[in-house]
Design a protein around this motif. Sequence first.
Motif, mmCIF file in Angstrom:
data_model
loop_
_atom_site.group_PDB
_atom_site.id
_atom_site.type_symbol
_atom_site.label_atom_id
_atom_site.label_comp_id
_atom_site.label_asym_id
_atom_site.label_seq_id
_atom_site.Cartn_x
_atom_site.Cartn_y
_atom_site.Cartn_z
ATOM 1 N N VAL A 168 0.837 -1.205 0.000
ATOM 2 C CA VAL A 168 0.000 0.000 0.000
ATOM 3 C C VAL A 168 0.870 1.251 0.000
ATOM 4 N N LEU A 169 1.886 1.267 0.827
ATOM 5 C CA LEU A 169 2.775 2.430 0.919
ATOM 6 C C LEU A 169 3.475 2.672 -0.419
ATOM 7 N N ARG A 170 3.960 1.598 -1.039
ATOM 8 C CA ARG A 170 4.686 1.721 -2.301
ATOM 9 C C ARG A 170 3.774 2.222 -3.430
ATOM 10 N N GLU A 171 2.605 1.576 -3.599
ATOM 11 C CA GLU A 171 1.717 1.951 -4.693
ATOM 12 C C GLU A 171 1.135 3.345 -4.495
ATOM 13 N N SER A 172 0.869 3.704 -3.249
ATOM 14 C CA SER A 172 0.364 5.048 -2.962
ATOM 15 C C SER A 172 1.424 6.095 -3.277
ATOM 16 N N ASN A 173 2.658 5.815 -2.875
ATOM 17 C CA ASN A 173 3.754 6.752 -3.114
ATOM 18 C C ASN A 173 4.000 6.953 -4.610
ATOM 19 N N GLU A 174 3.914 5.870 -5.369
ATOM 20 C CA GLU A 174 4.112 5.952 -6.821
ATOM 21 C C GLU A 174 3.042 6.819 -7.472
ATOM 22 N N TYR A 175 1.824 6.749 -6.947
ATOM 23 C CA TYR A 175 0.729 7.527 -7.520
ATOM 24 C C TYR A 175 0.805 9.000 -7.101
ATOM 25 N N LEU A 176 1.208 9.245 -5.860
ATOM 26 C CA LEU A 176 1.231 10.615 -5.350
ATOM 27 C C LEU A 176 2.285 11.482 -6.036
ATOM 28 N N LYS A 177 3.425 10.890 -6.345
ATOM 29 C CA LYS A 177 4.517 11.640 -6.993
ATOM 30 C C LYS A 177 4.880 12.909 -6.202
ATOM 31 N N GLY A 178 5.003 12.735 -4.884
ATOM 32 C CA GLY A 178 5.413 13.850 -4.040
ATOM 33 C C GLY A 178 4.273 14.639 -3.416
ATOM 34 N N GLU A 179 3.044 14.417 -3.878
ATOM 35 C CA GLU A 179 1.891 15.094 -3.272
ATOM 36 C C GLU A 179 1.565 14.445 -1.920
#
Length: 233
Positions: free
Chosen positions: A59-70
């Motif tokens: 979850v942390l990895r996929e969320s981080n990839e989608y956020l792109k710093g947001e």
Amino acid sequence: MTSRVLVYGGSGALGNGVVSLFSSQNWIVTSVGTRPNKQATHNIVVSLDTSLEQQGEQVLRESNEYLKGEKYAAVLCVAGGFEMGNAAHKDFLKNSDLMLKKSLWSSLISARLAAHQLQEGGLFTVTGTAGLRATPGFIGYGVAKAGVHQLVHSLASPKSGLPAKTKVVGLLPKMIDTPNARESSPNADFSSHTPIETLAQRLYNWATGKIPVPHGKLVEAITTKGETSFNEV
């Protein structure tokens, strides 16, 4: 600027209502669940067969990839479920394992994610259950929800690891008016069940600041004769 929210348990009955409301208000919604939510902007699909650590890292990895710093303005964990079983029940350990995964694991993973991806001053909410006392007929459920209550108090305390000024609150419905509840108990008095829309609206009002967040508190949602009140425990 468009706000972002992550809804853990977004494929469940309450989660679907929360995703629907935030999406209708033009929020960017990430849903985490065992199946996709078509109303969400972005989905992370998890399996209950993985370990706590594996699910959390995914979850942390996929969320981080989608956020792109947001960052998220709100992280809302509304995952749950209900299973019966006292200590003598043949499925006691199986059902207890499921309750821990659905309620406590999801809350812990949400907290881990919020520590890294929630904006300063954002909202973190988990759902427990109102009036939790001894639950001899459904022990696994009670243990999981008691853990969620404890998590609220810990995360609201100094040095919890959450971003500065995070507003932490636990929402505790007594009974939720869900399709499954109506199907399993068609003759029940649903005037004492809290509508999903009412709970979703409370979460939205907290997230937008329309209603002050009672930081560190457990807030019970009790419905009587169709009228819902929200009371700090």
